[in-house]
Design a protein around this motif. Structure first.
Motif, PDB file in Angstrom:
ATOM      1  N   THR A  14       0.857  -1.182   0.000  1.00  8.92           N
ATOM      2  CA  THR A  14       0.000   0.000   0.000  1.00  8.92           C
ATOM      3  C   THR A  14       0.896   1.237   0.000  1.00  8.92           C
ATOM      4  O   THR A  14       2.111   1.138   0.141  1.00  8.92           O
ATOM      5  N   ASN A  15       0.290   2.371  -0.134  1.00  8.85           N
ATOM      6  CA  ASN A  15       1.064   3.601  -0.228  1.00  8.85           C
ATOM      7  C   ASN A  15       0.528   4.643   0.748  1.00  8.85           C
ATOM      8  O   ASN A  15       0.196   5.751   0.360  1.00  8.85           O
ATOM      9  N   PHE A  16       0.451   4.266   2.021  1.00  5.64           N
ATOM     10  CA  PHE A  16      -0.017   5.209   3.031  1.00  5.64           C
ATOM     11  C   PHE A  16       1.068   6.226   3.316  1.00  5.64           C
ATOM     12  O   PHE A  16       2.237   5.872   3.470  1.00  5.64           O
ATOM     13  N   SER A  17       0.665   7.488   3.400  1.00  3.06           N
ATOM     14  CA  SER A  17       1.600   8.493   3.894  1.00  3.06           C
ATOM     15  C   SER A  17       1.477   8.468   5.409  1.00  3.06           C
ATOM     16  O   SER A  17       0.503   7.943   5.955  1.00  3.06           O
ATOM     17  N   PHE A  18       2.430   9.005   6.082  1.00  2.00           N
ATOM     18  CA  PHE A  18       2.441   8.901   7.529  1.00  2.00           C
ATOM     19  C   PHE A  18       1.623   9.965   8.238  1.00  2.00           C
ATOM     20  O   PHE A  18       1.610  10.031   9.447  1.00  2.00           O
ATOM     21  N   ASN A  19       0.908  10.798   7.500  1.00  2.00           N
ATOM     22  CA  ASN A  19       0.074  11.811   8.147  1.00  2.00           C
ATOM     23  C   ASN A  19      -1.413  11.557   7.921  1.00  2.00           C
ATOM     24  O   ASN A  19      -2.227  12.403   8.202  1.00  2.00           O
ATOM     25  N   GLU A  20      -1.756  10.362   7.426  1.00  2.00           N
ATOM     26  CA  GLU A  20      -3.157  10.038   7.207  1.00  2.00           C
ATOM     27  C   GLU A  20      -3.819   9.633   8.524  1.00  2.00           C
ATOM     28  O   GLU A  20      -3.179   9.023   9.371  1.00  2.00           O
ATOM     29  N   PRO A  21      -5.095   9.947   8.666  1.00  2.00           N
ATOM     30  CA  PRO A  21      -5.815   9.522   9.867  1.00  2.00           C
ATOM     31  C   PRO A  21      -5.795   8.004   9.993  1.00  2.00           C
ATOM     32  O   PRO A  21      -5.739   7.297   8.995  1.00  2.00           O
ATOM     33  N   PHE A  22      -5.851   7.525  11.194  1.00  2.00           N
ATOM     34  CA  PHE A  22      -5.689   6.098  11.446  1.00  2.00           C
ATOM     35  C   PHE A  22      -6.775   5.263  10.791  1.00  2.00           C
ATOM     36  O   PHE A  22      -6.486   4.318  10.090  1.00  2.00           O
ATOM     37  N   TYR A  23      -8.003   5.580  10.987  1.00  2.00           N
ATOM     38  CA  TYR A  23      -9.031   4.715  10.445  1.00  2.00           C
ATOM     39  C   TYR A  23      -9.973   5.435   9.509  1.00  2.00           C
ATOM     40  O   TYR A  23     -11.078   5.778   9.855  1.00  2.00           O
ATOM     41  N   GLU A  24      -9.527   5.617   8.304  1.00  3.60           N
ATOM     42  CA  GLU A  24     -10.402   6.021   7.214  1.00  3.60           C
ATOM     43  C   GLU A  24     -10.770   4.751   6.469  1.00  3.60           C
ATOM     44  O   GLU A  24     -10.262   3.667   6.765  1.00  3.60           O
TER      45      GLU A  24
END
Length: 62
Positions: A14-24
């Protein structure tokens, strides 16, 4: 949160950035995908203890 997203990135690509909310919804979808792929309980998208433990095991292998 950063560690969890980082492990999902490592194991699932996956390509999560580290500033995304935890549970979207994208996190829930990724957790469900992981649960199905690694047969971790019912794929409910919830990062329960079994899911987090297995995710850590798989991430450490990579």
């Amino acid at each position: 949160m950063r560690i969890f997203h980082g492990k999902l990135n490592k194991v699932l690509g996956t390509n999560f950035s580290f500033n995304e909310p935890f549970y979207e919804s994208i996190t829930t979808d990724a957790v469900e995908q992981f649960q199905k792929k690694y047969n971790v309980g019912a794929p409910a998208g919830e990062a329960n203890l079994a899911t987090r433990t297995r995710l850590a095991e798989e991430a450490s292998k990579r």
